[in-house]
Scaffold this motif. Structure first.
Motif, PDB file in Angstrom:
ATOM      1  N   VAL A 146       0.729  -1.272   0.156  1.00 30.38           N
ATOM      2  CA  VAL A 146      -0.008  -0.007  -0.047  1.00 30.38           C
ATOM      3  C   VAL A 146       0.939   1.088  -0.102  1.00 30.38           C
ATOM      4  CG1 VAL A 146      -1.736   1.287   1.323  1.00 30.38           C
ATOM      5  CG2 VAL A 146      -1.652  -1.367   1.129  1.00 30.38           C
ATOM      6  N   GLY A 147       0.726   1.956  -0.951  1.00 32.11           N
ATOM      7  CA  GLY A 147       1.413   3.248  -1.044  1.00 32.11           C
ATOM      8  C   GLY A 147       0.648   4.550  -0.660  1.00 32.11           C
ATOM      9  N   HIS A 148       1.336   5.927  -0.979  1.00 37.95           N
ATOM     10  CA  HIS A 148       0.601   6.866  -0.557  1.00 37.95           C
ATOM     11  C   HIS A 148      -0.324   7.503  -1.335  1.00 37.95           C
ATOM     12  CE1 HIS A 148       0.502  11.440  -0.317  1.00 37.95           C
ATOM     13  NE2 HIS A 148       0.850  11.093   1.022  1.00 37.95           N
ATOM     14  N   GLY A 149      -0.508   6.913  -2.634  1.00 41.82           N
ATOM     15  CA  GLY A 149      -1.780   6.891  -3.609  1.00 41.82           C
ATOM     16  C   GLY A 149      -3.039   6.129  -2.775  1.00 41.82           C
ATOM     17  N   SER A 150      -2.654   5.497  -1.872  1.00 39.14           N
ATOM     18  CA  SER A 150      -4.097   4.848  -1.084  1.00 39.14           C
ATOM     19  C   SER A 150      -4.521   5.908  -0.125  1.00 39.14           C
ATOM     20  CB  SER A 150      -3.628   3.680  -0.833  1.00 39.14           C
ATOM     21  OG  SER A 150      -3.319   2.709  -1.468  1.00 39.14           O
ATOM     22  N   ASN A 151      -4.062   7.048   0.289  1.00 33.43           N
ATOM     23  CA  ASN A 151      -4.467   8.095   1.286  1.00 33.43           C
ATOM     24  C   ASN A 151      -6.011   8.159   0.927  1.00 33.43           C
ATOM     25  OD1 ASN A 151      -2.685   8.844   2.949  1.00 33.43           O
ATOM     26  ND2 ASN A 151      -1.893  10.656   1.876  1.00 33.43           N
ATOM     27  N   GLY A 152      -6.684   8.197   2.032  1.00 35.15           N
ATOM     28  CA  GLY A 152      -7.866   8.393   1.998  1.00 35.15           C
ATOM     29  C   GLY A 152      -9.182   7.214   1.706  1.00 35.15           C
ATOM     30  N   ALA A 153      -7.999   6.052   1.511  1.00 38.89           N
ATOM     31  CA  ALA A 153      -8.843   4.858   0.989  1.00 38.89           C
ATOM     32  C   ALA A 153      -8.539   3.675   2.230  1.00 38.89           C
ATOM     33  CB  ALA A 153      -8.288   4.198  -0.411  1.00 38.89           C
ATOM     34  N   THR A 154      -8.384   4.217   3.451  1.00 39.49           N
ATOM     35  CA  THR A 154      -8.051   3.093   4.607  1.00 39.49           C
ATOM     36  C   THR A 154      -9.157   2.172   4.687  1.00 39.49           C
ATOM     37  OG1 THR A 154      -6.568   4.865   5.696  1.00 39.49           O
ATOM     38  CG2 THR A 154      -7.649   3.027   7.063  1.00 39.49           C
ATOM     39  N   ASP A 155     -10.402   2.763   4.628  1.00 40.54           N
ATOM     40  CA  ASP A 155     -11.471   1.722   5.367  1.00 40.54           C
ATOM     41  C   ASP A 155     -11.561   0.603   3.968  1.00 40.54           C
ATOM     42  OD1 ASP A 155     -12.068   2.703   7.576  1.00 40.54           O
ATOM     43  OD2 ASP A 155     -13.653   4.090   6.653  1.00 40.54           O
ATOM     44  N   GLU A 156     -11.435   1.111   2.725  1.00 36.35           N
ATOM     45  CA  GLU A 156     -11.341   0.094   1.638  1.00 36.35           C
ATOM     46  C   GLU A 156     -10.315  -0.756   1.564  1.00 36.35           C
ATOM     47  OE1 GLU A 156     -13.943   3.770   0.987  1.00 36.35           O
ATOM     48  OE2 GLU A 156     -11.720   3.608   1.438  1.00 36.35           O
ATOM     49  N   VAL A 157      -9.189  -0.256   1.786  1.00 39.20           N
ATOM     50  CA  VAL A 157      -7.994  -1.297   2.032  1.00 39.20           C
ATOM     51  C   VAL A 157      -8.187  -2.251   3.096  1.00 39.20           C
ATOM     52  CG1 VAL A 157      -5.497  -1.426   2.560  1.00 39.20           C
ATOM     53  CG2 VAL A 157      -6.255   0.520   1.142  1.00 39.20           C
ATOM     54  N   LEU A 158      -8.781  -1.901   4.289  1.00 40.00           N
ATOM     55  CA  LEU A 158      -8.814  -2.899   5.274  1.00 40.00           C
ATOM     56  C   LEU A 158      -9.900  -3.748   4.612  1.00 40.00           C
ATOM     57  CD1 LEU A 158      -8.493  -0.596   8.439  1.00 40.00           C
ATOM     58  CD2 LEU A 158      -6.800  -2.024   6.979  1.00 40.00           C
ATOM     59  N   GLU A 159     -10.964  -3.421   4.130  1.00 39.80           N
ATOM     60  CA  GLU A 159     -12.029  -4.198   3.931  1.00 39.80           C
ATOM     61  C   GLU A 159     -11.745  -5.327   2.926  1.00 39.80           C
ATOM     62  OE1 GLU A 159     -15.783  -6.158   3.780  1.00 39.80           O
ATOM     63  OE2 GLU A 159     -14.771  -5.172   5.167  1.00 39.80           O
ATOM     64  N   ALA A 160     -10.883  -4.782   1.912  1.00 37.71           N
ATOM     65  CA  ALA A 160     -10.425  -5.742   0.683  1.00 37.71           C
ATOM     66  C   ALA A 160      -9.479  -6.729   1.357  1.00 37.71           C
ATOM     67  CB  ALA A 160      -9.906  -5.060  -0.256  1.00 37.71           C
ATOM     68  N   ALA A 161      -8.531  -6.370   2.292  1.00 39.67           N
ATOM     69  CA  ALA A 161      -7.500  -7.273   2.892  1.00 39.67           C
ATOM     70  C   ALA A 161      -8.521  -8.279   3.604  1.00 39.67           C
ATOM     71  CB  ALA A 161      -6.456  -6.237   3.712  1.00 39.67           C
ATOM     72  N   ARG A 162      -9.376  -7.865   4.429  1.00 39.16           N
ATOM     73  CA  ARG A 162     -10.210  -8.839   5.187  1.00 39.16           C
ATOM     74  C   ARG A 162     -10.897  -9.629   4.328  1.00 39.16           C
ATOM     75  NH1 ARG A 162     -15.139 -10.045   6.748  1.00 39.16           N
ATOM     76  NH2 ARG A 162     -16.000  -8.511   5.322  1.00 39.16           N
ATOM     77  N   LEU A 163     -11.247  -9.313   3.345  1.00 41.04           N
ATOM     78  CA  LEU A 163     -11.909 -10.422   2.269  1.00 41.04           C
ATOM     79  C   LEU A 163     -11.001 -11.439   1.798  1.00 41.04           C
ATOM     80  CD1 LEU A 163     -14.469  -8.178   0.932  1.00 41.04           C
ATOM     81  CD2 LEU A 163     -15.246 -10.157   2.573  1.00 41.04           C
TER      82      LEU A 163
END
Length: 611
Positions: free
Chosen positions: A216-233
């Motif tokens: 996950v890079g700086h281009g994911s700023n603002g997408a914390t919840d989406e990153v965590l949900e995708a990783a969970r699944l």
């Protein structure tokens, strides 16, 4: 009737900009005069003048990084423009939208070798995603709008060149005419989503993986919840690039922080064992730490298509915004039921964090342990704190010990890795979020470059901040420490004191001279108290930390080349030979002990599970 300068200032405001970082000069003088008039009329831009044009451009880049807005900097003609190059390259290499306005001599002087006249378009063409000289009032609107639009979409610096005589020309409303472009101050959306068919392909690759890792890079700023949900699944482990610490909180057990020399052993193990790799908004540059070709199926999501598929042979490249793309992807992901991959990473991270604490608690005879300084800082970071680091050894300790909780922010000069950025970054962060506590961590070499100057900028503007608390911590080891270690480990050369030695200065005394609080930190046992004092002070505090230069910035796994080169450098007569050998041995011994403890603990847990 407005002048070109007055129109440009109003147009900058229409693009949503309220603050510019600027330094005056005769080449931009008419524009500066218009800025002053606009300020008196209550219709101006907040004009922040640090001590150097390089600081201006670094501040504009930092503003873009911390806010997501376009950063704006202003400077005079050739000398000012050239001074700004370093900060503009920082924006280019870290994909940040910045617009620079620079002066130029009058139109009749172009190409005539007169005072301070250079071909700025040619000079700035490499750094800028768009560079253009305004040669007539009718052209001004389209050039300014194109600069902002291009910087925003192409994520880089744009440059507008303003000849001195054009700055004062009269500007009138544009009417339909040949060669005249009538443009708009409207930013295009960059919330790009790949086609549904590509989203389905990506989901298929991730669903098929058993050992999935997200980088996950700086281009994911603002997408914390989406990153965590995708990783969970996906049952995925998470690694963050150094500039993306703030995206994924440290309480996510399977977040193994960074990868590489500044990273963790669990991150390295993920790269060794993963079968699926997903890059999210990162151009991670150190391909030697990525899996072997063919080991993992790989996907990359990014807004910079030219930077996709560069570091690792990806199977699928998705041109899109991370947040929007993950929002489209998540409904297609199948929840993993076997979470052993994540659980294994989480177990290793417990061991790694124990190891980092053990390294921080070591004491050295020649100065404070720099790891302890960062370890104790991390324990005391207040909510919504902002932390900056420099490109030297501060980046090592920032990577190994700082854990940014939700709501906190941190950053540094990434791919350019420019020295001295920590101070302008911290000051720009304070302007953007004046109610927050900002902590600048910087080495003495970088602090001497331009950092000491910026204490003057802080003194000038601090009365405007809602919260005057601002902390600077200087690693005072009288050495350009990162390069010293690179000389040993990369090139097998002994340290050359002529190039590496930094003259010792009373940095706390310099802060006190300006009316700030100075703390001289010389003992490990006083580290915690120094931070407590700094955080209790509702003002500016400088911690002058007299740290050991011989503490090794150990990578998570000591390679044969690292060890061999260091040994050869010492045999060639390294001036710090005894200290390096002693301190490295102590760090390595601690590392080994903690790893054995961790393995025993994991073994005991497995035994309990089978009872």
């Amino acid at each position: 009737m407005a002048t070109v300068s007055e129109f440009v200032i109003q147009r900058i405001r229409e693009w949503g900009v309220s603050r510019v970082f600027a330094f005056p000069g005769d080449g931009i003088g008419e524009f500066d005069g218009a800025l002053g008039k606009a300020e008196r009329d209550g219709e101006g831009l907040k004009y922040v003048r640090p001590t150097h044009e390089e600081i201006c451009s670094l501040m504009a880049t930092a503003h873009a990084k911390f806010t997501g807005e376009v950063g704006v900097c202003v400077a005079t003609s050739s000398p000012g423009a050239f001074h700004m190059l370093n900060g503009l390259y920082d924006a280019k290499m870290d994909n940040q939208p910045v617009v620079a306005f620079v002066g130029q001599q009058g139109l009749a002087s172009l190409g005539t070798f007169t005072q301070q006249e250079n071909n700025l378009e040619r000079s700035l063409a490499d750094v800028a995603v768009y560079v253009q000289t305004i040669v007539s009032p009718e052209q001004a609107q389209a050039v300014v709008d194109t600069a902002f639009r291009t910087a925003r979409v192409r994520l880089g610096p744009a440059v507008v060149i303003l000849p001195h005589d054009v700055q004062g020309m009269k500007f009138k409303a544009l009417a339909p005419a040949n060669w005249v472009s009538r443009s708009s101050a409207v930013a295009p959306s960059i919330s790009i989503v790949p086609p549904e068919s590509e989203i389905v392909k990506a989901a298929g690759i991730i669903n098929a993986g058993r050992k999935v890792t997200f980088i996950v890079g700086h281009g994911s700023n603002g997408a914390t919840d989406e990153v965590l949900e995708a990783a969970r699944l996906a049952g995925a482990g998470i690694i963050t690039a150094l500039r993306a610490k703030q995206v994924v909180p440290p309480d996510v057990a399977y977040h193994s922080q960074q990868l590489g020399l500044l990273g963790s052993l669990p991150s390295m193990h993920q790269m060794k064992d993963c079968d699926t790799l997903v890059f999210l908004g990162t151009n991670y540059p150190y391909s030697q730490f990525l899996p072997a070709s063919g080991q993992a199926r790989a996907i990359q999501v990014d807004l910079k298509p030219e930077q996709m598929g560069l570091r690792y042979p990806t199977e699928l490249n998705l041109w899109g915004d991370v947040k929007a793309t993950l929002t489209a992807l998540i409904p297609h992901l199948e929840a993993k039921t076997d979470l052993s991959w994540q659980e294994g990473i989480a177990g290793e991270m417990v061991e790694w964090e124990n190891e980092m604490e053990a390294q921080a608690m070591l004491s050295y005879p020649d100065g404070v342990n720099p790891r302890r300084v960062y370890h104790e800082l991390n324990k005391r970071l207040p909510p919504r704190a902002i932390v900056t680091a420099d490109a030297g050894s501060t980046a090592d300790w920032y990577g190994h010990h700082i854990r940014l909780q939700r709501g906190m922010m941190g950053d540094l000069s990434g791919r350019l890795a420019s020295m001295l950025a920590a101070m302008p970054y911290a000051v720009a962060a304070k302007f953007a979020f004046s109610d927050r506590c900002v902590i600048c961590t910087i080495g003495d070499g970088a602090f001497q470059m331009l950092g000491m100057n910026e204490l003057i900028t802080i003194k000038k503007y601090m009365k405007e901040w809602d919260n005057p608390q601002f902390i600077i911590m200087v690693l005072h080891n009288n050495d350009l420490n990162q390069v010293s270690w690179e000389m040993r480990t990369e090139d097998a050369n002994p340290v050359w004191e002529t190039s590496q030695e930094v003259e010792s200065i009373d940095y706390a005394g310099w802060a006190e001279l300006l009316g700030f609080t100075g703390i001289r930190l010389k003992n490990d046992g006083d580290v915690a108290a120094a931070w407590d004092t700094a955080f209790a002070n509702q003002g500016v505090t400088l911690i002058d930390a007299y740290t050991s230069k011989n503490v090794p910035p150990l990578p998570p796994h000591i390679t044969a080349e690292f060890a061999r080169n260091t040994g050869e450098a010492l045999l060639k007569g390294d001036p710090s030979e005894l200290g390096v050998i002693r301190d490295s041995a102590e760090a390595l011994l601690s590392e080994g002990i903690e790893r054995v403890k961790g393995k025993l603990h994991i073994g005991q847990e497995k035994t309990k599970d089978t009872d």
